[in-house]
Scaffold this motif. Structure first.
Motif, PDB file in Angstrom:
ATOM      1  N   GLY A  86      -6.861   5.675  13.021  1.00 29.12           N
ATOM      2  CA  GLY A  86      -8.152   5.122  12.614  1.00 29.12           C
ATOM      3  C   GLY A  86      -9.078   4.789  13.765  1.00 29.12           C
ATOM      4  O   GLY A  86     -10.261   4.543  13.555  1.00 29.12           O
ATOM      5  N   SER A  87      -8.551   4.762  14.987  1.00 25.34           N
ATOM      6  CA  SER A  87      -9.409   4.457  16.133  1.00 25.34           C
ATOM      7  C   SER A  87      -9.807   5.709  16.905  1.00 25.34           C
ATOM      8  O   SER A  87     -10.553   5.637  17.876  1.00 25.34           O
ATOM      9  CB  SER A  87      -8.708   3.464  17.069  1.00 25.34           C
ATOM     10  N   LYS A  88      -9.329   6.861  16.472  1.00 29.77           N
ATOM     11  CA  LYS A  88      -9.669   8.123  17.153  1.00 29.77           C
ATOM     12  C   LYS A  88     -11.033   8.629  16.655  1.00 29.77           C
ATOM     13  O   LYS A  88     -11.411   8.389  15.520  1.00 29.77           O
ATOM     14  CB  LYS A  88      -8.601   9.192  16.839  1.00 29.77           C
TER      15      LYS A  88
ATOM     16  N   MET B 263       0.831  -1.208   0.000  1.00 31.92           N
ATOM     17  CA  MET B 263       0.000   0.000   0.000  1.00 31.92           C
ATOM     18  C   MET B 263       0.871   1.268   0.000  1.00 31.92           C
ATOM     19  O   MET B 263       0.631   2.165  -0.800  1.00 31.92           O
ATOM     20  CB  MET B 263      -0.913   0.002   1.233  1.00 31.92           C
ATOM     21  N   ALA B 264       1.885   1.328   0.871  1.00 33.02           N
ATOM     22  CA  ALA B 264       2.705   2.547   0.976  1.00 33.02           C
ATOM     23  C   ALA B 264       3.466   2.821  -0.329  1.00 33.02           C
ATOM     24  O   ALA B 264       3.381   3.936  -0.856  1.00 33.02           O
ATOM     25  CB  ALA B 264       3.648   2.461   2.167  1.00 33.02           C
TER      26      ALA B 264
ATOM     27  N   LEU C 277      -4.482  10.020   3.732  1.00 33.12           N
ATOM     28  CA  LEU C 277      -4.685   9.546   5.107  1.00 33.12           C
ATOM     29  C   LEU C 277      -4.607   8.031   5.244  1.00 33.12           C
ATOM     30  O   LEU C 277      -4.483   7.515   6.351  1.00 33.12           O
ATOM     31  CB  LEU C 277      -6.044  10.042   5.626  1.00 33.12           C
ATOM     32  N   TRP C 278      -4.687   7.285   4.119  1.00 31.84           N
ATOM     33  CA  TRP C 278      -4.688   5.814   4.220  1.00 31.84           C
ATOM     34  C   TRP C 278      -3.480   5.254   4.956  1.00 31.84           C
ATOM     35  O   TRP C 278      -3.644   4.345   5.786  1.00 31.84           O
ATOM     36  CB  TRP C 278      -4.808   5.168   2.836  1.00 31.84           C
TER      37      TRP C 278
ATOM     38  N   TYR D  73      -3.520   2.498   8.237  1.00 30.42           N
ATOM     39  CA  TYR D  73      -2.902   1.177   8.321  1.00 30.42           C
ATOM     40  C   TYR D  73      -1.695   1.142   9.248  1.00 30.42           C
ATOM     41  O   TYR D  73      -1.354   0.087   9.766  1.00 30.42           O
ATOM     42  CB  TYR D  73      -2.489   0.706   6.918  1.00 30.42           C
ATOM     43  N   LYS D  74      -1.024   2.277   9.421  1.00 30.04           N
ATOM     44  CA  LYS D  74       0.244   2.253  10.159  1.00 30.04           C
ATOM     45  C   LYS D  74       0.202   2.978  11.502  1.00 30.04           C
ATOM     46  O   LYS D  74       1.219   3.096  12.170  1.00 30.04           O
ATOM     47  CB  LYS D  74       1.363   2.886   9.306  1.00 30.04           C
TER      48      LYS D  74
END
Ligand SMILES: [Zn+2]
Length: 144
Positions: free
Chosen positions: A101-103, A49-50, A91-92, A96-97
């Motif tokens: 994503g949990s905020k 992905m990166a 932002l992807w 993933y890293k």
């Protein structure tokens, strides 16, 4: 959609709308509209992905720079609109890293951004190529 198509759409919005107060928000909204159209499945293996996003960013940057040179009177708006149209995909890697994503807010944002891409398939590359062809025809024939 791929970065080239997002950036190309932002550039077309800059060229046709021309007023920053409308063009920049419209370019941002265009990202989510394009992601709703059936399109390609990208980087199915997360570890690619990166590097994939880096290649996309380079392609989108080259297209944007060419258009900034080709339409010098609108170079700044072209830059802002291309970045606005592509920016949600920046932002992807954080999704993933990192724990972003949990905020709050980002959790809902990523859920939304994933959900609208309901139609990703390998055959979606055909849509990407056709769409980019239309973008290229527009950009190479447009007169200010
Ligand atoms: Zn996206």
């Amino acid at each position: 959609m791929i970065g080239l198509n997002h950036a190309g759409t932002g550039i077309i919005i800059a060229l046709t709308v021309r007023r920053p107060e409308f063009a920049i928000p419209l370019a941002l909204v265009s990202h989510f509209v394009l992601d709703m159209i059936p399109h390609s499945l990208v980087a199915p293996v997360r570890k690619y992905m990166a590097p994939y996003l880096v290649i996309e960013a380079i392609g989108a940057t080259v297209l944007t720079l060419i258009c900034m040179i080709a339409f010098p009177s609108l170079w700044l708006l072209i830059g802002f609109c291309a970045v606005a149209a592509y920016s949600p995909d920046f932002l992807w890697p954080f999704y993933y890293k990192s724990k972003l994503g949990s905020k709050p807010f980002f959790r809902e944002f990523f859920a939304f951004h994933k959900k609208i891409q309901w139609s990703e398939t390998y055959r979606g590359w055909l849509v990407e190529v056709l769409y980019f062809s239309v973008v290229l025809i527009f950009l190479t024939t447009y007169k200010i």
